[in-house]
Design a protein around this motif. Structure first.
Motif, PDB file in Angstrom:
ATOM      1  N   ALA A 421       0.813  -1.218   0.000  1.00  0.00           N
ATOM      2  CA  ALA A 421       0.000   0.000   0.000  1.00  0.00           C
ATOM      3  C   ALA A 421       0.848   1.270   0.000  1.00  0.00           C
ATOM      4  CB  ALA A 421      -0.936  -0.007   1.197  1.00  0.00           C
ATOM      5  N   ASN A 422       2.127   1.144   0.333  1.00  0.00           N
ATOM      6  CA  ASN A 422       3.009   2.314   0.300  1.00  0.00           C
ATOM      7  C   ASN A 422       3.191   2.824  -1.115  1.00  0.00           C
ATOM      8  OD1 ASN A 422       3.365   1.849   2.993  1.00  0.00           O
ATOM      9  ND2 ASN A 422       5.305   0.781   2.769  1.00  0.00           N
ATOM     10  N   ASN A 423       2.984   1.960  -2.108  1.00  0.00           N
ATOM     11  CA  ASN A 423       3.431   2.291  -3.464  1.00  0.00           C
ATOM     12  C   ASN A 423       2.355   2.355  -4.538  1.00  0.00           C
ATOM     13  OD1 ASN A 423       6.315   2.220  -2.772  1.00  0.00           O
ATOM     14  ND2 ASN A 423       5.944   0.056  -2.393  1.00  0.00           N
ATOM     15  N   SER A 424       1.346   1.473  -4.476  1.00  0.00           N
ATOM     16  CA  SER A 424       0.433   1.417  -5.615  1.00  0.00           C
ATOM     17  C   SER A 424      -0.975   1.017  -5.199  1.00  0.00           C
ATOM     18  CB  SER A 424       0.974   0.436  -6.662  1.00  0.00           C
ATOM     19  OG  SER A 424       1.135  -0.830  -6.085  1.00  0.00           O
ATOM     20  N   SER A 425      -1.869   0.980  -6.184  1.00  0.00           N
ATOM     21  CA  SER A 425      -3.278   0.671  -5.995  1.00  0.00           C
ATOM     22  C   SER A 425      -3.433  -0.711  -5.353  1.00  0.00           C
ATOM     23  CB  SER A 425      -3.935   0.724  -7.372  1.00  0.00           C
ATOM     24  OG  SER A 425      -5.281   0.410  -7.283  1.00  0.00           O
ATOM     25  N   THR A 426      -4.108  -0.790  -4.192  1.00  0.00           N
ATOM     26  CA  THR A 426      -4.147  -2.015  -3.384  1.00  0.00           C
ATOM     27  C   THR A 426      -5.567  -2.257  -2.861  1.00  0.00           C
ATOM     28  OG1 THR A 426      -1.861  -1.551  -2.703  1.00  0.00           O
ATOM     29  CG2 THR A 426      -3.058  -3.165  -1.411  1.00  0.00           C
ATOM     30  N   PHE A 427      -6.002  -3.530  -2.890  1.00  0.00           N
ATOM     31  CA  PHE A 427      -7.349  -3.889  -2.437  1.00  0.00           C
ATOM     32  C   PHE A 427      -7.295  -5.172  -1.610  1.00  0.00           C
ATOM     33  CE2 PHE A 427      -7.783  -1.269  -6.136  1.00  0.00           C
ATOM     34  CZ  PHE A 427      -8.845  -0.427  -5.835  1.00  0.00           C
ATOM     35  N   SER A 428      -8.116  -5.211  -0.534  1.00  0.00           N
ATOM     36  CA  SER A 428      -8.115  -6.341   0.408  1.00  0.00           C
ATOM     37  C   SER A 428      -9.509  -6.955   0.516  1.00  0.00           C
ATOM     38  CB  SER A 428      -7.666  -5.829   1.780  1.00  0.00           C
ATOM     39  OG  SER A 428      -7.847  -6.805   2.781  1.00  0.00           O
ATOM     40  N   TYR A 429      -9.565  -8.293   0.713  1.00  0.00           N
ATOM     41  CA  TYR A 429     -10.875  -8.943   0.883  1.00  0.00           C
ATOM     42  C   TYR A 429     -10.793 -10.103   1.871  1.00  0.00           C
ATOM     43  CZ  TYR A 429      -9.437 -12.932  -2.035  1.00  0.00           C
ATOM     44  OH  TYR A 429      -8.790 -14.056  -2.523  1.00  0.00           O
ATOM     45  N   LEU A 430     -11.972 -10.481   2.376  1.00  0.00           N
ATOM     46  CA  LEU A 430     -12.140 -11.705   3.164  1.00  0.00           C
ATOM     47  C   LEU A 430     -13.304 -12.476   2.551  1.00  0.00           C
ATOM     48  CD1 LEU A 430     -11.439 -13.348   5.822  1.00  0.00           C
ATOM     49  CD2 LEU A 430     -13.414 -12.183   6.829  1.00  0.00           C
ATOM     50  N   PHE A 431     -13.029 -13.691   2.095  1.00  0.00           N
ATOM     51  CA  PHE A 431     -14.070 -14.549   1.501  1.00  0.00           C
ATOM     52  C   PHE A 431     -14.624 -15.438   2.611  1.00  0.00           C
ATOM     53  CE2 PHE A 431     -15.363 -18.578  -0.397  1.00  0.00           C
ATOM     54  CZ  PHE A 431     -16.132 -18.178  -1.484  1.00  0.00           C
ATOM     55  N   ASN A 432     -15.930 -15.310   2.913  1.00  0.00           N
ATOM     56  CA  ASN A 432     -16.448 -16.087   4.059  1.00  0.00           C
ATOM     57  C   ASN A 432     -17.738 -16.841   3.760  1.00  0.00           C
ATOM     58  OD1 ASN A 432     -18.358 -14.064   4.073  1.00  0.00           O
ATOM     59  ND2 ASN A 432     -18.191 -13.614   6.272  1.00  0.00           N
ATOM     60  N   MET A 433     -17.938 -17.221   2.496  1.00  0.00           N
ATOM     61  CA  MET A 433     -19.123 -18.028   2.153  1.00  0.00           C
ATOM     62  C   MET A 433     -19.075 -19.358   2.921  1.00  0.00           C
ATOM     63  SD  MET A 433     -21.765 -17.825   0.168  1.00  0.00           S
ATOM     64  CE  MET A 433     -22.990 -18.772  -0.737  1.00  0.00           C
ATOM     65  N   LYS A 434     -20.207 -19.735   3.480  1.00  0.00           N
ATOM     66  CA  LYS A 434     -20.288 -20.988   4.256  1.00  0.00           C
ATOM     67  C   LYS A 434     -19.809 -22.177   3.427  1.00  0.00           C
ATOM     68  CE  LYS A 434     -22.434 -22.486   8.171  1.00  0.00           C
ATOM     69  NZ  LYS A 434     -21.436 -22.496   9.203  1.00  0.00           N
ATOM     70  N   THR A 435     -19.103 -23.095   4.060  1.00  0.00           N
ATOM     71  CA  THR A 435     -18.569 -24.254   3.336  1.00  0.00           C
ATOM     72  C   THR A 435     -19.682 -25.097   2.711  1.00  0.00           C
ATOM     73  OG1 THR A 435     -17.136 -26.194   3.473  1.00  0.00           O
ATOM     74  CG2 THR A 435     -18.539 -25.763   5.383  1.00  0.00           C
ATOM     75  N   ARG A 436     -19.357 -25.683   1.559  1.00  0.00           N
ATOM     76  CA  ARG A 436     -20.282 -26.632   0.912  1.00  0.00           C
ATOM     77  C   ARG A 436     -19.819 -28.071   1.146  1.00  0.00           C
ATOM     78  NH1 ARG A 436     -21.169 -26.844  -4.424  1.00  0.00           N
ATOM     79  NH2 ARG A 436     -23.406 -27.115  -4.198  1.00  0.00           N
ATOM     80  N   ILE A 437     -18.753 -28.239   1.905  1.00  0.00           N
ATOM     81  CA  ILE A 437     -18.212 -29.583   2.124  1.00  0.00           C
ATOM     82  C   ILE A 437     -19.040 -30.277   3.216  1.00  0.00           C
ATOM     83  CG2 ILE A 437     -16.178 -30.916   2.797  1.00  0.00           C
ATOM     84  CD1 ILE A 437     -14.494 -28.501   1.809  1.00  0.00           C
ATOM     85  N   PRO A 438     -19.660 -31.418   2.890  1.00  0.00           N
ATOM     86  CA  PRO A 438     -20.516 -32.086   3.887  1.00  0.00           C
ATOM     87  C   PRO A 438     -19.697 -32.698   5.018  1.00  0.00           C
ATOM     88  CG  PRO A 438     -20.318 -33.425   1.889  1.00  0.00           C
ATOM     89  CD  PRO A 438     -19.610 -32.126   1.600  1.00  0.00           C
TER      90      PRO A 438
END
Length: 554
Positions: A421-438
């Motif tokens: 983020a000191n230098n260029s265009s930066t984006f952050s995310y958290l993916f939290n969709m509920k698991t589909r693994i039974p």
């Protein structure tokens, strides 16, 4: 009138644009056109060589080319590797091939953004066409190309012993898999214009070890001007599993397994270079059964890139000036560490067994052994602070998953974002969709690698195994990711998004929470900042124990 309209539609359908035979530096290639909708199709080219058959423990070389037209309609072999169960090998040494997915409409596509995908698999296994889901590879790029209006490229690279064995010096420098990736990206830059791509608008993206690879590519001085943007999903070059810090020790262990027992290092390395590639590959396998509940799985992930003084000239944290030229998007899945925590502390997935305080402390001891007892005590105090006097068993179990997620994925990604983020265009995310693994406990959210099915459009290509909410999520992810590839901003581009995604800066750290219900309230701030601060400040200031103490456990 209706008949004329049908004839007109049929003629448009039959005459949709398609590339046909495409000239490349090695020769001409011909793929296959796949219809995607009334006025849309995707040209697919499978198995185009981007380098020659690599020599053992050598950098990739230019392909000599071919005469006639190469029919690029079948995936080629994956690079030689152990199988998932680690019982045998699969693949070939002749494996440096890539696949290209080009969206077409009523006129031939030109000047499209290009997205080059690097697969994950612990630097040990994986392929550009990995994991077939109802007939199609998980990394099949048709849906993403069609819906996002980008060219998708998936590439093979060497993994395991043949990709990452190193002596730690010039005799066996390692990083062969990273050189393969570099060769593939360079080939794309030189050739993609003939496929309708823009050579000055290339984004590299990857997941897990592929994300760490994309991170290493951005830090290497060899990447100057080669691409424009980087997306890392669940892994960065700063992740504790992404760098081999004692390569010669591992090389000697593998040498013993293949019968190269010479005490003279030069003779041992010569013996390794003459050894059977299948035997070398099997010597790099991991045995998870040896560690179930007895240590940390991270210790088994030994084969990885090294600081070689060349492709990776210094410690990754000191190379972020090289990445200043690239726009950057990065994030993790909310339960990235769960699958590994389930190996380290099996009771967390057992409905009839509680997870004990001793097990939590044991996990922390395994992760923090270079800092000793003080680290275990302070980390335990932080992670158990919200438990209360009689903690719910599920709360303790989720804490175990959180510890491993933070240590292996989330905190290193946050550090990378801050350095970037000191230098260029930066984006952050958290993916939290509920698991589909039974079969997993109710508290499990987004498991490691669960983001990929949505990004590659599986809810559209195999609709019967998904619900409408999964298609919403897939639509959102493809829009954000491909907008970023086009403009360097996930909110700006041809694809409509459900909410604006603000940039991550040094003093203002928003992140987008990604699931099927994205709105303006999905933007949050300072992701797990208390835990990030602990690992980056409190933990790093603790003195390291000596190597002898670490190895004896004293």
């Amino acid at each position: 009138m209706m008949m004329m309209l049908l004839v007109l539609l049929l003629s448009i359908w039959l005459n949709l644009s398609s590339l046909g035979v495409v000239p490349t530096e090695g020769g001409r290639v011909e793929g296959k056109n796949h219809r995607m909708g009334l006025f849309r199709s995707v040209d697919v080219f499978k198995g185009i060589p981007f380098a020659d058959v690599p020599g053992k423990f050598e950098k990739p070389k230019l392909h000599p080319g071919w005469s006639g037209i190469l029919k690029a309609t079948k995936y080629r072999d994956r690079c030689l590797q152990v199988t998932l169960l680690q019982t045998k090998t699969q693949g070939s040494e002749d494996c440096l091939y890539l696949n290209i997915f080009v969206p077409q409409g009523r006129s031939l596509s030109t000047g499209l953004p290009v997205m080059v995908y690097l697969f994950g698999g612990a630097f040990l296994l994986g392929a550009s066409n990995d994991v077939a889901i109802l007939g199609d590879s998980l990394y099949d790029g048709k849906e993403m190309a069609d819906r996002g209006g980008v060219i998708v490229v998936t590439v093979n690279y060497r993994v395991g012993t043949l990709g990452f064995l190193s002596s730690g010096d010039a005799r066996l420098p390692g990083n062969y898999g990273l050189w393969d990736q570099h060769a593939a990206i360079s080939w794309v830059r030189r050739n993609i214009e003939a496929f309708g791509g823009h050579p000055d608008n290339i984004t590299i993206f990857g997941q897990s070890a592929g994300a760490a690879s994309a991170s290493f590519q951005s830090l290497s001085p060899y990447s100057r001007g080669l691409f424009r943007r980087v997306i890392t999903q669940c892994g960065v070059a700063l992740s504790p599993w992404s760098l081999q810090t004692r390569p010669m020790s591992l090389t000697k262990k593998i040498a013993r397994k293949v019968g190269c027992r010479q005490s003279d290092e030069d003779k041992m390395l010569m013996c390794l270079k003459m050894s059977d590639p299948v035997g070398l590959t099997m010597a790099g396998k991991i045995d998870v059964l040896l560690i179930l509940g007895k240590g940390v799985v991270m210790d088994l992930l030994e084969l990885a890139p090294v600081v070689d003084g060349d492709f990776i000239p210094d410690e990754p944290s000191r190379l972020f000036h090289n990445a200043a030229q690239f726009d950057y998007m990065a994030g993790v899945n909310s339960m990235d560490g769960h699958i590994f925590a389930g190996v380290d502390v099996p009771s967390i997935n057992n409905r009839t067994k509680d997870t004990t305080v001793e097990q939590v402390k044991g996990l922390l001891a395994g992760l923090t052994k270079e800092k000793g007892d003080a680290a275990v005590h302070s980390a335990y105090s932080l992670y158990s602070a919200h438990w209360g006097s009689v903690p719910e068993p599920a709360v303790v179990k989720k804490t175990v998953a959180d510890i491993e997620t933070d240590f292996l994925f989330l905190v290193p990604t946050q550090i990378a974002l801050q350095l970037h983020a000191n230098n260029s265009s930066t984006f952050s995310y958290l993916f939290n969709m509920k698991t589909r693994i039974p079969g997993f406990p109710r508290w499990v959210e987004a498991e490691h690698a669960e983001d990929l099915q949505y990004l590659f459009g599986k809810p559209f290509s195999t609709p019967l195994v998904y619900f409408p909410r999964h298609r919403d999520l897939s639509r959102y992810m493809i829009a954000y990711w491909t907008n970023f590839a086009k403009t360097g901003d996930p909110s700006r581009g041809d694809s409509k998004v459900p909410a604006p995604w603000p940039p991550f800066t040094k003093n203002h750290q928003p992140f987008m929470i990604i699931n099927h219900q994205i709105s303006k309230s999905s933007v949050s701030y300072d992701l797990r900042s208390e835990y990030v601060k602990f690992w980056t400040e409190t933990y790093s200031r603790l003195p390291s124990v000596s190597r002898e103490e670490e190895e004896t456990g004293n």
